[in-house]
Design a protein around this motif. Structure first.
Motif, short mmCIF file in Angstrom:
data_model
loop_
_atom_site.label_atom_id
_atom_site.label_comp_id
_atom_site.label_asym_id
_atom_site.label_seq_id
_atom_site.Cartn_x
_atom_site.Cartn_y
_atom_site.Cartn_z
N ASN A 121 -59.17 45.31 63.62
CA ASN A 121 -58.24 46.19 64.31
C ASN A 121 -58.50 47.63 63.91
OD1 ASN A 121 -56.71 44.05 65.54
ND2 ASN A 121 -55.94 43.61 63.50
N ALA A 166 -60.83 39.11 63.23
CA ALA A 166 -60.27 40.21 64.01
C ALA A 166 -60.44 41.53 63.27
CB ALA A 166 -58.79 39.97 64.29
N GLU A 188 -58.83 46.08 69.31
CA GLU A 188 -59.09 44.88 68.51
C GLU A 188 -60.38 44.25 68.99
OE1 GLU A 188 -57.38 40.40 67.95
OE2 GLU A 188 -55.90 42.01 67.96
#
Length: 84
Positions: free
Chosen positions: A71, A69, A62
């Protein structure tokens, strides 16, 4: 190479499979037997494609870019012959 993307208009036509097979053949011919690549976790189409090629999720990362964010999942193949 840092990334590759098959345009939607060319998906489901064997382009991705051809690229993956060419990559596997090139790595095998250079005495590599495994490979890992990263994919965005929310890219379900790519993940389904890698799953169908017997890739396994081997790591997760991440990061943040401008407070968003991002991921990613690492897909790995311990035997490149499974792609062929």
């Amino acid at each position: 190479m840092t990334s590759i993307y098959v345009l939607e208009a060319h998906q489901k036509k064997g382009v991705g499979l051809s690229l993956m097979k060419a990559m596997a053949e090139a790595f095998i011919s250079n005495d590599y037997d495994s490979v890992t690549l990263w994919v965005l976790e929310n890219n379900l189409a790519a993940r389904s494609f890698y799953d169908a090629l017997h890739g396994k999720v081997v790591d997760r990362h991440e990061s943040k870019e401008e407070d968003v964010a991002i991921n990613e999942l690492a897909y790995g193949w311990s035997d490149l012959h499974k792609i062929l």
